[in-house]
Design a protein around this motif. Structure first.
Motif, mmCIF file in Angstrom:
data_model
loop_
_atom_site.group_PDB
_atom_site.id
_atom_site.type_symbol
_atom_site.label_atom_id
_atom_site.label_comp_id
_atom_site.label_asym_id
_atom_site.label_seq_id
_atom_site.Cartn_x
_atom_site.Cartn_y
_atom_site.Cartn_z
ATOM 1 N N VAL A 129 59.578 81.726 -12.541
ATOM 2 C CA VAL A 129 60.048 80.519 -13.742
ATOM 3 C C VAL A 129 60.225 79.393 -13.169
ATOM 4 O O VAL A 129 59.901 78.960 -12.076
ATOM 5 C CB VAL A 129 62.132 81.412 -12.950
ATOM 6 N N GLN A 130 60.434 79.087 -14.333
ATOM 7 C CA GLN A 130 59.833 77.607 -13.948
ATOM 8 C C GLN A 130 61.037 76.479 -14.446
ATOM 9 O O GLN A 130 61.850 77.296 -15.659
ATOM 10 C CB GLN A 130 58.853 76.531 -14.706
ATOM 11 N N VAL A 131 62.166 76.030 -14.120
ATOM 12 C CA VAL A 131 63.042 75.346 -14.394
ATOM 13 C C VAL A 131 63.749 74.247 -14.204
ATOM 14 O O VAL A 131 63.401 73.220 -13.173
ATOM 15 C CB VAL A 131 64.136 75.985 -13.111
ATOM 16 N N ILE A 132 64.256 73.456 -15.361
ATOM 17 C CA ILE A 132 64.577 71.620 -15.271
ATOM 18 C C ILE A 132 65.286 71.757 -15.623
ATOM 19 O O ILE A 132 66.436 72.781 -16.593
ATOM 20 C CB ILE A 132 63.537 71.033 -16.338
ATOM 21 N N CYS A 133 67.037 70.678 -14.459
ATOM 22 C CA CYS A 133 67.700 71.043 -15.301
ATOM 23 C C CYS A 133 68.278 69.727 -14.711
ATOM 24 O O CYS A 133 67.583 68.837 -14.005
ATOM 25 C CB CYS A 133 69.380 71.718 -13.905
ATOM 26 N N MET A 134 69.140 68.629 -15.356
ATOM 27 C CA MET A 134 69.742 67.571 -15.985
ATOM 28 C C MET A 134 70.227 67.499 -14.688
ATOM 29 O O MET A 134 69.801 66.089 -14.254
ATOM 30 C CB MET A 134 70.943 67.441 -17.039
ATOM 31 N N LYS A 135 71.208 68.090 -13.947
ATOM 32 C CA LYS A 135 72.667 68.224 -13.048
ATOM 33 C C LYS A 135 71.981 68.408 -11.744
ATOM 34 O O LYS A 135 72.347 70.390 -12.381
ATOM 35 C CB LYS A 135 73.225 67.937 -13.728
ATOM 36 N N GLY A 136 72.587 68.819 -10.538
ATOM 37 C CA GLY A 136 72.657 69.513 -9.468
ATOM 38 C C GLY A 136 70.902 69.926 -9.061
ATOM 39 O O GLY A 136 70.194 69.685 -9.499
ATOM 40 N N LYS A 137 71.454 71.790 -8.732
ATOM 41 C CA LYS A 137 70.160 72.414 -8.018
ATOM 42 C C LYS A 137 70.372 73.074 -8.680
ATOM 43 O O LYS A 137 70.699 73.611 -8.832
ATOM 44 C CB LYS A 137 70.324 72.311 -6.372
ATOM 45 N N ALA A 138 68.621 74.107 -8.941
ATOM 46 C CA ALA A 138 68.632 75.108 -9.984
ATOM 47 C C ALA A 138 67.759 76.171 -8.805
ATOM 48 O O ALA A 138 66.414 75.251 -8.575
ATOM 49 C CB ALA A 138 68.425 75.062 -10.881
ATOM 50 N N LYS A 139 67.600 77.270 -8.762
ATOM 51 C CA LYS A 139 66.966 77.920 -7.819
ATOM 52 C C LYS A 139 66.824 79.524 -8.384
ATOM 53 O O LYS A 139 67.608 79.768 -8.546
ATOM 54 C CB LYS A 139 67.242 78.145 -6.459
ATOM 55 N N TYR A 140 65.434 80.363 -8.496
ATOM 56 C CA TYR A 140 65.413 81.632 -9.186
ATOM 57 C C TYR A 140 65.162 82.810 -7.592
ATOM 58 O O TYR A 140 64.435 82.139 -6.699
ATOM 59 C CB TYR A 140 63.913 81.352 -10.327
ATOM 60 N N LYS A 141 66.605 83.100 -8.058
ATOM 61 C CA LYS A 141 66.246 84.244 -6.531
ATOM 62 C C LYS A 141 66.561 85.224 -7.068
ATOM 63 O O LYS A 141 67.220 86.208 -8.027
ATOM 64 C CB LYS A 141 67.770 84.312 -5.857
ATOM 65 N N ALA A 142 64.814 85.558 -7.161
ATOM 66 C CA ALA A 142 63.890 87.011 -7.235
ATOM 67 C C ALA A 142 65.131 88.424 -6.428
ATOM 68 O O ALA A 142 64.901 89.722 -7.595
ATOM 69 C CB ALA A 142 62.738 87.160 -7.042
ATOM 70 N N SER A 143 65.795 88.346 -5.374
ATOM 71 C CA SER A 143 66.140 89.466 -4.994
ATOM 72 C C SER A 143 67.034 89.858 -5.930
ATOM 73 O O SER A 143 68.244 91.420 -5.978
ATOM 74 C CB SER A 143 66.373 89.309 -3.680
#
Length: 435
Positions: free
Chosen positions: A333-347
């Protein structure tokens, strides 16, 4: 009513045993241990019938509380007693554990003697019980203390003792609401309701009487009563809200509420829950989630999610978390967010997007490219809904406190001498948008 009460540890050993009626024998203890605690399959039902005997049980940590009866009793009242018993034990010696129960078994038997009489629940208010049952056991009481105990047991006000004094009289009121939503991808509200609680902390001297009013238009269907109560909303100049159902603490005078629609009560000392309510109409939805999911072939997904805040710009929402589900065969997963933090959690098979705070009438978005592993499964991805968590400083139901008054005729202080604090907190319940 209740024939006996047993408290077990996780091994099925009896820690506390009190039998109130002759129809309950010692074999009931073994029956519950064998059929519930040591059962091969987990017993999910809180009520178990064994040989024409009903066992109502609750579990706290590794401790089982079981009320036993052979009569056709009110199940709701038995469970209310069991939960109240847990609250009383917690108030006396903290966490309900095997060690604490063994250390305080004399105290527990004293409490059971006061709370239950021949299987019928009596006084279960912690404040009243603490006036004449102490953790050190039974002590010789002075004449003044004995008269105070008598008034507590026989008087109408069992939740508050007399003679309470504070240097500064304060009253804290919290309106705590949980907003639940299910929205379609097109923005149509499929279901929405708000569950609310009014929690108070009172540090008031003497025996005061409080009056609490809100912009309510109570919707309660009763035979012989018709029409709606719009006076509260009109008099305050604010739009009234329709409360579908509500429950009150026992201190509230229901007769005055039925006739005057005012909540009048003598408050318990300390913290307590004054009322619970639920609304389904004219709910202010703090956030709108706009999802866009596009499938690029069979090995790629493009996801774009926009969140819009729908409240005054002067207010700030906090602890915002958006959970975007991903397919089981996600490889990257490739993530781009304007605000805050985003993370892919596979579990968890989800993209978790966190924002510390966000002002009203703002919007923010996140974009993600999801790479998928090839699979032979022809079944399409079910697309679970996008869920959201947040906290806002207002009541999504629109409830407002119109007044909070305190009257104490015996002591020399008035309503103006009481320091009052009112706080509104709205939190997300199950807040989901289909994608």
């Amino acid at each position: 009513m209740i024939g006996g009460l047993f408290i077990y540890n996780h091994k099925g050993e009896v820690l506390i045993s009190r039998v109130y009626r002759d129809d309950i024998g010692r074999n009931a203890v073994d029956a519950f241990r064998v059929n519930v605690i040591h059962a091969r399959q987990q017993v999910r039902s809180p009520v178990t019938n064994i040989a024409r005997t009903s066992f109502f049980h609750v579990k706290r940590s590794n401790i089982w509380l079981a009320a036993v009866t052979k009569q056709n009793v009110n199940a709701a009242m038995v469970f209310e007693f069991l939960y109240k018993m847990c609250d009383v034990m917690t108030a006396y010696f903290g966490k309900i554990s095997e060690e604490n129960i063994k250390n305080n078994f004399v105290l527990i038997y004293e409490l059971l003697d006061e709370i239950l009489d021949f299987g019928y629940p009596q006084n279960s208010e912690t404040g009243a019980l603490k006036t004449f049952i102490t953790q050190q056991g039974i002590k010789s009481q002075t004449k003044e203390e004995q008269s105070q105990i008598t008034s507590q047991v026989t008087g109408q006000i069992g939740w508050r003792r007399e003679g309470i004094k504070y240097r500064r009289n304060e009253l804290f009121l919290d309106v705590l609401e949980s907003v639940n939503l299910l929205m379609s991808p097109q923005g149509q509200v499929l279901s929405a309701h708000v569950s609310g609680r009014v929690v108070m902390k009172s540090y008031l001297s003497g025996m005061p009487e409080c009056k609490f009013g809100m912009n309510d238009k109570i919707v309660i269907d009763k035979q012989g009563k018709g029409g709606s109560t719009d006076d509260a909303g009109k008099s305050s100049g604010k739009q009234s809200i329709a409360i579908d159902d509500c429950t009150f603490h026992q201190c509230v005078r229901l007769s005055k509420f039925d006739s005057e629609r005012s909540i009048s009560f003598i408050p318990p000392d300390g913290e307590y829950e004054l009322m619970r309510y639920r609304t389904t109409k004219d709910i202010i939805l703090p956030f709108r989630v706009i999802p866009l999911v596009r499938e690029v072939g069979r090995t790629k997904l493009e996801v774009k999610v926009v969140i819009k805040s729908n409240f005054k710009p002067s207010l700030l929402a906090q602890k915002i978390e958006v959970r975007i589900p991903t397919p089981l065969n996600t490889s990257g997963v490739q993530v781009i967010c304007m605000k805050g933090k985003a993370k892919y959690k596979a579990s968890e098979n989800a993209i978790v997007w966190k924002i510390k705070r966000m002002a009203g009438m703002k919007e923010s978005q996140i974009s993600a490219e999801i790479e998928l592993l090839p699979t032979n499964d022809k079944k399409k991805w079910a697309r679970p809904p996008i869920s959201m968590n947040f906290e806002v400083p207002f009541a999504p139901s629109g409830l407002k406190v119109r007044y909070l008054k305190v009257f104490e005729p015996k002591l020399n202080y008035s309503d103006h001498d009481v320091i009052k604090w009112v706080r509104y907190i709205g939190r997300s319940g199950i807040y989901e948008t289909r994608c």
